[in-house]
Motif scaffolding. Structure first.
Motif, PDB file in Angstrom:
ATOM      1  N   ARG A  39      42.504 -83.412 -31.923  1.00  0.00           N
ATOM      2  CA  ARG A  39      41.098 -83.446 -31.310  1.00  0.00           C
ATOM      3  C   ARG A  39      41.220 -83.567 -29.822  1.00  0.00           C
ATOM      4  NH1 ARG A  39      36.911 -82.154 -33.592  1.00  0.00           N
ATOM      5  NH2 ARG A  39      36.604 -82.057 -35.429  1.00  0.00           N
ATOM      6  N   ILE A  40      40.500 -82.887 -29.040  1.00  0.00           N
ATOM      7  CA  ILE A  40      40.266 -83.217 -27.690  1.00  0.00           C
ATOM      8  C   ILE A  40      38.820 -83.210 -27.417  1.00  0.00           C
ATOM      9  CG2 ILE A  40      40.436 -82.668 -25.373  1.00  0.00           C
ATOM     10  CD1 ILE A  40      43.088 -81.201 -25.780  1.00  0.00           C
ATOM     11  N   THR A  41      38.148 -84.087 -26.955  1.00  0.00           N
ATOM     12  CA  THR A  41      36.710 -84.231 -26.781  1.00  0.00           C
ATOM     13  C   THR A  41      36.601 -84.286 -25.263  1.00  0.00           C
ATOM     14  OG1 THR A  41      36.386 -85.848 -28.842  1.00  0.00           O
ATOM     15  CG2 THR A  41      34.790 -85.825 -27.024  1.00  0.00           C
ATOM     16  N   ILE A  42      35.385 -83.273 -24.954  1.00  0.00           N
ATOM     17  CA  ILE A  42      35.110 -83.417 -23.395  1.00  0.00           C
ATOM     18  C   ILE A  42      33.740 -83.831 -23.471  1.00  0.00           C
ATOM     19  CG2 ILE A  42      34.283 -81.755 -21.748  1.00  0.00           C
ATOM     20  CD1 ILE A  42      36.376 -79.642 -22.962  1.00  0.00           C
ATOM     21  N   LYS A  43      33.552 -84.933 -22.500  1.00  0.00           N
ATOM     22  CA  LYS A  43      32.260 -85.549 -22.355  1.00  0.00           C
ATOM     23  C   LYS A  43      32.193 -86.115 -21.075  1.00  0.00           C
ATOM     24  CE  LYS A  43      29.114 -88.858 -25.089  1.00  0.00           C
ATOM     25  NZ  LYS A  43      29.040 -89.496 -25.982  1.00  0.00           N
ATOM     26  N   GLY A  44      31.221 -86.166 -20.455  1.00  0.00           N
ATOM     27  CA  GLY A  44      31.003 -86.734 -19.033  1.00  0.00           C
ATOM     28  C   GLY A  44      31.886 -86.128 -18.135  1.00  0.00           C
ATOM     29  N   PHE A  45      32.390 -84.824 -18.326  1.00  0.00           N
ATOM     30  CA  PHE A  45      33.239 -84.081 -17.309  1.00  0.00           C
ATOM     31  C   PHE A  45      34.567 -84.666 -17.439  1.00  0.00           C
ATOM     32  CE2 PHE A  45      29.409 -82.084 -16.224  1.00  0.00           C
ATOM     33  CZ  PHE A  45      29.804 -80.886 -15.988  1.00  0.00           C
ATOM     34  N   ASN A  46      35.213 -85.159 -18.700  1.00  0.00           N
ATOM     35  CA  ASN A  46      36.386 -85.899 -18.659  1.00  0.00           C
ATOM     36  C   ASN A  46      36.981 -85.526 -20.120  1.00  0.00           C
ATOM     37  OD1 ASN A  46      36.627 -87.962 -16.648  1.00  0.00           O
ATOM     38  ND2 ASN A  46      34.939 -88.807 -17.359  1.00  0.00           N
ATOM     39  N   PHE A  47      38.409 -85.473 -20.245  1.00  0.00           N
ATOM     40  CA  PHE A  47      38.957 -84.920 -21.314  1.00  0.00           C
ATOM     41  C   PHE A  47      39.203 -86.431 -22.022  1.00  0.00           C
ATOM     42  CE2 PHE A  47      40.474 -81.454 -18.895  1.00  0.00           C
ATOM     43  CZ  PHE A  47      39.762 -80.321 -19.824  1.00  0.00           C
TER      44      PHE A  47
END
Length: 119
Positions: A39-47
């Motif tokens: 999984r890759i999570t994108i949150k707060g304009f970060n990977f």
């Protein structure tokens, strides 16, 4: 008879509860463990994670928790590109079959960068 009882009481795996459990296989690989999903999570304009290790050809799910759309796009060549993933949505892509390090970025927000390591 006492010796037989003592022998029975001492069997087991030494964990004190008498249960005969066998530990599962251990993995020394830094890739995602078998049976789990990469999984890759994108949150707060970060990977997150910034460096994901996977096996060749492994499926990777990208979840965008931001309200803005994002992409996961290989920096060089056409190894992978999710296209736009709208906020609150997910997409899946397949890791390259060739081992190596694949830097990627968001084509909509180029300061967002990370690396996919295939091994």
């Amino acid at each position: 008879m006492c010796a037989l009882l003592a022998l029975v009481a001492c069997t087991g795996n030494g964990n004190g509860n008498g249960a005969n459990t066998t530990p599962g296989p251990t993995s020394t690989s830094s890739a995602t463990p078998q049976g789990t999903e990469a999984r890759i999570t994108i949150k707060g304009f970060n990977f997150m994670p910034a460096d994901l290790k996977v096996r060749p050809g492994e499926k990777i799910t990208v979840s965008n928790f931001d309200s803005a759309p994002h992409t996961v796009t290989a920096k060089e060549g056409s190894a992978f590109d999710t296209g736009n993933i709208e906020g609150g949505q997910s997409a899946t892509f397949t890791a390259p079959s060739k081992p190596g390090s694949y830097p990627f970025f968001c084509s909509l927000h180029p300061r967002m960068t990370a690396t996919l390591t295939v091994g």
